[in-house]
Each structure stands twice: as structure tokens, then as C-alpha cells.
Design a protein around this motif. Structure first.
Motif, PDB file in Angstrom:
ATOM      1  N   ALA A  14       1.294  -1.483   0.010  1.00  0.00           N
ATOM      2  CA  ALA A  14       0.357  -0.001  -0.060  1.00  0.00           C
ATOM      3  C   ALA A  14       0.861   1.235  -0.141  1.00  0.00           C
ATOM      4  O   ALA A  14       0.374   2.247  -0.576  1.00  0.00           O
ATOM      5  CB  ALA A  14      -0.885   0.243   1.031  1.00  0.00           C
ATOM      6  N   ILE A  15       1.891   1.204   1.003  1.00  0.00           N
ATOM      7  CA  ILE A  15       3.208   2.205   0.443  1.00  0.00           C
ATOM      8  C   ILE A  15       3.196   2.119  -0.557  1.00  0.00           C
ATOM      9  O   ILE A  15       3.520   3.532  -1.153  1.00  0.00           O
ATOM     10  CB  ILE A  15       3.646   2.322   1.847  1.00  0.00           C
ATOM     11  N   ALA A  16       4.096   1.530  -1.230  1.00  0.00           N
ATOM     12  CA  ALA A  16       4.404   1.311  -2.783  1.00  0.00           C
ATOM     13  C   ALA A  16       3.623   1.713  -3.309  1.00  0.00           C
ATOM     14  O   ALA A  16       3.971   2.410  -4.538  1.00  0.00           O
ATOM     15  CB  ALA A  16       4.830  -0.032  -2.485  1.00  0.00           C
ATOM     16  N   GLY A  17       2.933   1.766  -3.314  1.00  0.00           N
ATOM     17  CA  GLY A  17       1.682   1.847  -4.830  1.00  0.00           C
ATOM     18  C   GLY A  17       1.618   3.644  -4.355  1.00  0.00           C
ATOM     19  O   GLY A  17       0.757   3.866  -5.265  1.00  0.00           O
ATOM     20  N   TRP A  18       0.654   3.803  -3.184  1.00  0.00           N
ATOM     21  CA  TRP A  18       0.671   5.088  -3.132  1.00  0.00           C
ATOM     22  C   TRP A  18       1.573   6.433  -3.111  1.00  0.00           C
ATOM     23  O   TRP A  18       1.623   6.798  -4.153  1.00  0.00           O
ATOM     24  CB  TRP A  18       0.246   5.659  -1.993  1.00  0.00           C
ATOM     25  N   LEU A  19       2.782   5.467  -3.295  1.00  0.00           N
ATOM     26  CA  LEU A  19       4.353   6.859  -3.563  1.00  0.00           C
ATOM     27  C   LEU A  19       4.348   6.187  -4.840  1.00  0.00           C
ATOM     28  O   LEU A  19       4.796   7.365  -5.793  1.00  0.00           O
ATOM     29  CB  LEU A  19       5.914   5.885  -2.939  1.00  0.00           C
TER      30      LEU A  19
END
Length: 86
Positions: A14-19
Motif C-alpha cells: 500500500a505504501i509503495a503503491g501510494w508513492l
């Protein structure tokens, strides 16, 4: 894989997708779509990057995992964006 491990994996994705959505502007799919891309990118990077010999050792394990997933998500967003623009 334990439930805790799965939750951490989903959080990293989720963090990687947002970034990745912030990095690859114009090819994003909204917040939820980018989170899904991040999770798929984490799987993709987990498979591809070790085969290419890419390893991050300067950071902690959580940051290394986010970097791997971010690279995979950016690659996937770029590929999907190119395909979508055809």
C-alpha cells in the motif's frame, strides 16, 4: 506466511503503491488502484529484483522492502500507462 506477515506485506504494498502514484503522475488509477498496483508490484519486484541481483543493504528491512515494492509498482504503472495510451 503468518497473518502478521501478510498484513505487513499488504502495508508495504500500500505504501509503495501510494508513492508510485505520486512518482508516475498521469498514469495513476486513484488511491485504491495505486494501492493494488503497489501490492502487485511488491510481488513482481520480489520475483524480479533478486534475479537481477538487486539488493538493498544500507537500510533496515522495512525500508528495503518498501524500496523493492516501490520499484516494482513504478515499473507496473509505467507499463500499464503505456499500454493504456495505445
Amino acid at each position: 506466511m503468518t497473518v502478521e506477515g501478510l498484513l505487513i506485506f499488504l502495508l508495504i504494498g500500500a505504501i509503495a503503491g501510494w508513492l508510485a502514484g505520486l512518482i508516475v503522475r498521469g498514469f495513476g488509477f486513484g488511491l485504491i488502484g495505486n494501492i493494488v498496483i503497489g501490492i502487485v508490484g511488491a510481488f513482481f519486484a520480489g520475483w524480479l529484483l533478486p534475479r537481477l541481483g538487486v539488493h538493498f543493504v544500507a537500510f533496515g528491512p522495512f525500508v528495503n522492502s518498501v524500496l523493492h515494492a516501490l520499484i516494482g509498482a513504478v515499473i507496473l504503472l509505467a507499463i500499464v500507462g503505456v499500454i493504456r495510451s495505445l
